[in-house]
Scaffold this motif. Structure first.
Motif, PDB file in Angstrom:
ATOM      1  N   ARG A 135      -8.321  -4.610   0.643  1.00  0.00           N
ATOM      2  CA  ARG A 135      -8.965  -6.085  -0.786  1.00  0.00           C
ATOM      3  C   ARG A 135      -8.983  -4.951  -1.575  1.00  0.00           C
ATOM      4  NH1 ARG A 135     -13.196  -7.769   0.551  1.00  0.00           N
ATOM      5  NH2 ARG A 135     -13.682  -6.633   2.493  1.00  0.00           N
ATOM      6  N   LEU A 136      -9.441  -4.044  -2.312  1.00  0.00           N
ATOM      7  CA  LEU A 136     -10.001  -2.661  -2.960  1.00  0.00           C
ATOM      8  C   LEU A 136      -9.195  -2.317  -4.285  1.00  0.00           C
ATOM      9  CD1 LEU A 136     -13.505  -0.887  -1.356  1.00  0.00           C
ATOM     10  CD2 LEU A 136     -13.095  -3.458  -3.055  1.00  0.00           C
ATOM     11  N   SER A 137      -8.926  -2.423  -5.657  1.00  0.00           N
ATOM     12  CA  SER A 137      -8.211  -2.096  -6.079  1.00  0.00           C
ATOM     13  C   SER A 137      -9.262  -1.094  -7.300  1.00  0.00           C
ATOM     14  CB  SER A 137      -7.228  -2.999  -6.835  1.00  0.00           C
ATOM     15  OG  SER A 137      -7.649  -3.848  -7.148  1.00  0.00           O
ATOM     16  N   ALA A 138      -8.284  -0.324  -7.648  1.00  0.00           N
ATOM     17  CA  ALA A 138      -9.588   0.436  -8.812  1.00  0.00           C
ATOM     18  C   ALA A 138      -8.019   0.520 -10.176  1.00  0.00           C
ATOM     19  CB  ALA A 138      -9.745   1.748  -8.231  1.00  0.00           C
ATOM     20  N   THR A 139      -8.322   0.961 -11.266  1.00  0.00           N
ATOM     21  CA  THR A 139      -8.056   1.446 -12.437  1.00  0.00           C
ATOM     22  C   THR A 139      -8.668   2.141 -13.695  1.00  0.00           C
ATOM     23  OG1 THR A 139      -6.562  -1.022 -12.289  1.00  0.00           O
ATOM     24  CG2 THR A 139      -6.719   0.889 -14.168  1.00  0.00           C
ATOM     25  N   THR A 140      -7.524   3.356 -13.694  1.00  0.00           N
ATOM     26  CA  THR A 140      -8.905   4.016 -14.207  1.00  0.00           C
ATOM     27  C   THR A 140      -7.669   4.062 -15.926  1.00  0.00           C
ATOM     28  OG1 THR A 140      -9.693   5.105 -13.321  1.00  0.00           O
ATOM     29  CG2 THR A 140     -10.066   5.889 -15.753  1.00  0.00           C
ATOM     30  N   VAL A 141      -7.949   3.784 -16.806  1.00  0.00           N
ATOM     31  CA  VAL A 141      -7.341   3.912 -18.490  1.00  0.00           C
ATOM     32  C   VAL A 141      -8.407   5.610 -18.746  1.00  0.00           C
ATOM     33  CG1 VAL A 141      -6.912   2.496 -20.668  1.00  0.00           C
ATOM     34  CG2 VAL A 141      -7.280   1.583 -18.435  1.00  0.00           C
ATOM     35  N   ALA A 142      -8.461   6.403 -19.017  1.00  0.00           N
ATOM     36  CA  ALA A 142      -8.418   7.750 -19.111  1.00  0.00           C
ATOM     37  C   ALA A 142      -8.897   7.397 -21.080  1.00  0.00           C
ATOM     38  CB  ALA A 142      -8.029   8.738 -18.791  1.00  0.00           C
ATOM     39  N   THR A 143      -7.511   7.245 -21.600  1.00  0.00           N
ATOM     40  CA  THR A 143      -7.550   7.451 -22.746  1.00  0.00           C
ATOM     41  C   THR A 143      -8.386   6.486 -23.413  1.00  0.00           C
ATOM     42  OG1 THR A 143      -5.916   5.575 -23.073  1.00  0.00           O
ATOM     43  CG2 THR A 143      -5.094   8.504 -23.309  1.00  0.00           C
ATOM     44  N   GLU A 144      -9.022   5.117 -23.120  1.00  0.00           N
ATOM     45  CA  GLU A 144     -10.045   4.073 -23.654  1.00  0.00           C
ATOM     46  C   GLU A 144     -11.648   4.336 -22.887  1.00  0.00           C
ATOM     47  OE1 GLU A 144      -8.612  -0.158 -23.692  1.00  0.00           O
ATOM     48  OE2 GLU A 144      -6.554   1.413 -24.141  1.00  0.00           O
ATOM     49  N   ARG A 145     -11.613   5.078 -22.073  1.00  0.00           N
ATOM     50  CA  ARG A 145     -12.965   5.737 -21.262  1.00  0.00           C
ATOM     51  C   ARG A 145     -12.962   4.523 -20.897  1.00  0.00           C
ATOM     52  NH1 ARG A 145     -14.622   9.709 -26.002  1.00  0.00           N
ATOM     53  NH2 ARG A 145     -12.791  10.965 -25.735  1.00  0.00           N
ATOM     54  N   TYR A 146     -12.085   4.072 -19.799  1.00  0.00           N
ATOM     55  CA  TYR A 146     -13.439   3.075 -18.742  1.00  0.00           C
ATOM     56  C   TYR A 146     -12.333   2.504 -17.676  1.00  0.00           C
ATOM     57  CZ  TYR A 146      -9.994  -0.668 -19.217  1.00  0.00           C
ATOM     58  OH  TYR A 146      -8.439  -1.212 -19.761  1.00  0.00           O
ATOM     59  N   SER A 147     -13.123   2.510 -16.289  1.00  0.00           N
ATOM     60  CA  SER A 147     -12.209   2.374 -14.835  1.00  0.00           C
ATOM     61  C   SER A 147     -12.968   1.099 -14.837  1.00  0.00           C
ATOM     62  CB  SER A 147     -12.989   2.869 -14.518  1.00  0.00           C
ATOM     63  OG  SER A 147     -12.343   3.168 -13.163  1.00  0.00           O
ATOM     64  N   LEU A 148     -12.443   0.129 -13.818  1.00  0.00           N
ATOM     65  CA  LEU A 148     -12.741  -1.043 -13.709  1.00  0.00           C
ATOM     66  C   LEU A 148     -11.891  -0.965 -11.554  1.00  0.00           C
ATOM     67  CD1 LEU A 148     -10.852  -3.379 -15.299  1.00  0.00           C
ATOM     68  CD2 LEU A 148     -12.969  -2.977 -15.609  1.00  0.00           C
ATOM     69  N   LEU A 149     -12.867  -1.276 -10.861  1.00  0.00           N
ATOM     70  CA  LEU A 149     -13.403  -1.676  -9.499  1.00  0.00           C
ATOM     71  C   LEU A 149     -12.881  -3.365  -9.251  1.00  0.00           C
ATOM     72  CD1 LEU A 149     -13.361  -0.365  -6.654  1.00  0.00           C
ATOM     73  CD2 LEU A 149     -15.773  -0.860  -6.765  1.00  0.00           C
ATOM     74  N   TYR A 150     -12.227  -3.770  -8.537  1.00  0.00           N
ATOM     75  CA  TYR A 150     -11.710  -4.990  -7.814  1.00  0.00           C
ATOM     76  C   TYR A 150     -11.493  -5.245  -6.882  1.00  0.00           C
ATOM     77  CZ  TYR A 150      -8.894  -4.228 -12.659  1.00  0.00           C
ATOM     78  OH  TYR A 150      -7.939  -5.180 -14.082  1.00  0.00           O
ATOM     79  N   ILE A 151     -12.783  -5.748  -6.293  1.00  0.00           N
ATOM     80  CA  ILE A 151     -13.201  -6.977  -5.097  1.00  0.00           C
ATOM     81  C   ILE A 151     -12.930  -8.202  -4.430  1.00  0.00           C
ATOM     82  CG2 ILE A 151     -14.260  -6.656  -2.852  1.00  0.00           C
ATOM     83  CD1 ILE A 151     -16.649  -5.125  -4.695  1.00  0.00           C
ATOM     84  N   SER A 152     -11.598  -7.891  -3.714  1.00  0.00           N
ATOM     85  CA  SER A 152     -10.631  -9.325  -3.743  1.00  0.00           C
ATOM     86  C   SER A 152     -11.293 -10.188  -2.282  1.00  0.00           C
ATOM     87  CB  SER A 152      -9.563  -9.602  -3.523  1.00  0.00           C
ATOM     88  OG  SER A 152      -8.737  -8.505  -2.633  1.00  0.00           O
ATOM     89  N   SER A 153     -11.357 -11.189  -2.275  1.00  0.00           N
ATOM     90  CA  SER A 153     -11.776 -12.037  -0.728  1.00  0.00           C
ATOM     91  C   SER A 153     -13.563 -11.074  -0.626  1.00  0.00           C
ATOM     92  CB  SER A 153     -10.546 -11.751  -0.319  1.00  0.00           C
ATOM     93  OG  SER A 153      -9.067 -12.554  -0.484  1.00  0.00           O
ATOM     94  N   SER A 154     -14.685 -11.226  -1.039  1.00  0.00           N
ATOM     95  CA  SER A 154     -15.273 -10.680  -0.503  1.00  0.00           C
ATOM     96  C   SER A 154     -15.848 -11.334   0.791  1.00  0.00           C
ATOM     97  CB  SER A 154     -16.379 -11.163  -1.563  1.00  0.00           C
ATOM     98  OG  SER A 154     -16.075 -10.338  -3.338  1.00  0.00           O
ATOM     99  N   GLN A 155     -16.563 -10.025   1.706  1.00  0.00           N
ATOM    100  CA  GLN A 155     -17.296 -10.450   2.701  1.00  0.00           C
ATOM    101  C   GLN A 155     -18.428 -10.283   2.876  1.00  0.00           C
ATOM    102  OE1 GLN A 155     -14.547  -8.158   5.618  1.00  0.00           O
ATOM    103  NE2 GLN A 155     -12.893  -9.508   4.663  1.00  0.00           N
ATOM    104  N   THR A 156     -19.012 -10.505   3.729  1.00  0.00           N
ATOM    105  CA  THR A 156     -20.811  -9.878   3.667  1.00  0.00           C
ATOM    106  C   THR A 156     -21.375  -8.420   3.338  1.00  0.00           C
ATOM    107  OG1 THR A 156     -21.410 -10.036   5.732  1.00  0.00           O
ATOM    108  CG2 THR A 156     -22.057 -12.306   4.090  1.00  0.00           C
ATOM    109  N   THR A 157     -19.547  -7.744   4.571  1.00  0.00           N
ATOM    110  CA  THR A 157     -20.224  -6.312   4.893  1.00  0.00           C
ATOM    111  C   THR A 157     -20.038  -5.496   3.192  1.00  0.00           C
ATOM    112  OG1 THR A 157     -17.875  -6.644   5.553  1.00  0.00           O
ATOM    113  CG2 THR A 157     -19.651  -6.148   7.004  1.00  0.00           C
ATOM    114  N   ASP A 158     -19.761  -6.103   2.551  1.00  0.00           N
ATOM    115  CA  ASP A 158     -19.110  -5.300   1.185  1.00  0.00           C
ATOM    116  C   ASP A 158     -20.243  -5.313   0.126  1.00  0.00           C
ATOM    117  OD1 ASP A 158     -15.740  -7.232   0.082  1.00  0.00           O
ATOM    118  OD2 ASP A 158     -16.134  -5.404   1.611  1.00  0.00           O
ATOM    119  N   SER A 159     -21.638  -5.933   0.460  1.00  0.00           N
ATOM    120  CA  SER A 159     -23.136  -5.674  -0.191  1.00  0.00           C
ATOM    121  C   SER A 159     -23.782  -4.802   0.243  1.00  0.00           C
ATOM    122  CB  SER A 159     -23.711  -6.769   0.720  1.00  0.00           C
ATOM    123  OG  SER A 159     -23.742  -8.575   0.584  1.00  0.00           O
ATOM    124  N   GLY A 160     -24.471  -3.939  -1.524  1.00  0.00           N
ATOM    125  CA  GLY A 160     -24.533  -2.818  -1.327  1.00  0.00           C
ATOM    126  C   GLY A 160     -24.746  -2.711  -2.565  1.00  0.00           C
TER     127      GLY A 160
END
Lengths: 112, 113
Positions: free
Chosen positions: A58-83
């Protein structure tokens, strides 16, 4: 030194929702990792992703190094994703230190 | 594959006392790191070892903190004397090489009273 900014600082969602966490960094890096710190304090590796896109369940990540950012995607969240979700980066070493510089984290709460 | 091991998990001491933490990295990992995580913040690097040599200790408060990795495997971090502001979680991490993924242990929670 390198600056790492994470947003949002806090996020409260209902179970089943999707979310996007962002990490901006101020310089070129050759290591970027996403971690989940669970309520017991354990830092769990999610992704090693200095560039490109990766997916793990359910997790994915993308880093665009040339633009100096990264994104973390969490889909269909569950309570165990808390933190707290941390982004951490390392500059090109060139013989220097290799320690990670961490952002302040995104505190995620998933409500049932 | 066993992860990074740390002990003790918790420690409570009085200020001005001394304390030591132990870390055993993942087998075969040459690079070992100690980080300090104060409540509400991200971890901050204290010291990095490559085998038994120090790569970087620029953020280690050397007047009270010391660390060693004598045989290039396990490592100890010592605080003497402890101050109230040393209350934190001390995390050990290891990686197979200097460019690779860092894996963290469970940490030692220190409370200085």
């Amino acid at each position: 030194g390198i600056q790492v900014e994470q947003s949002p600082p806090d996020l409260i969602l209902q179970e089943g929702a999707n979310s996007t966490l962002r990490c901006n960094f101020s310089d070129s890096v050759n290591n970027l990792q996403w971690f989940h710190q669970n309520p017991w304090g354990q830092l769990i590796n999610l992704f090693y992703i200095p560039s490109g896109t990766k997916q793990n369940g359910r997790l994915s990540a993308t880093t665009v190094a040339t633009e100096r950012y990264s994104l973390l995607y969490i889909s269909s969240s569950q309570t165990t994703d808390s933190g707290v979700y941390f982004c951490a980066v390392k500059l090109y070493s060139g013989g220097g230190a290799d320690g990670l510089t961490f952002g302040k984290g995104t505190h995620l709460i998933i409500q049932p | 594959e066993a992860g990074v091991a740390q002990s003790p998990r918790y420690k409570i001491i009085e200020k001005r006392q001394s304390v030591a933490f132990w870390c055993n990295p993942i087998s075969g990992h040459a690079t070992l790191y100690w980080y300090q995580q104060i409540l509400g913040q991200g971890p901050k690097l204290l010291i990095q070892f490559q085998n038994n040599g120090v790569v970087d200790d620029s953020q280690l408060p050397k007047d009270r903190f010391s660390a060693e990795r004598l045989k290039g495997v396990d490592s100890t971090l010592k605080i003497q004397p402890a101050k109230l502001e040393d209350s934190a979680v001390y995390l050990c991490a290891s990686s197979s090489d200097r460019e690779g993924t860092q894996y963290f242990g469970p940490g030692t929670r220190l409370l200085v009273l």
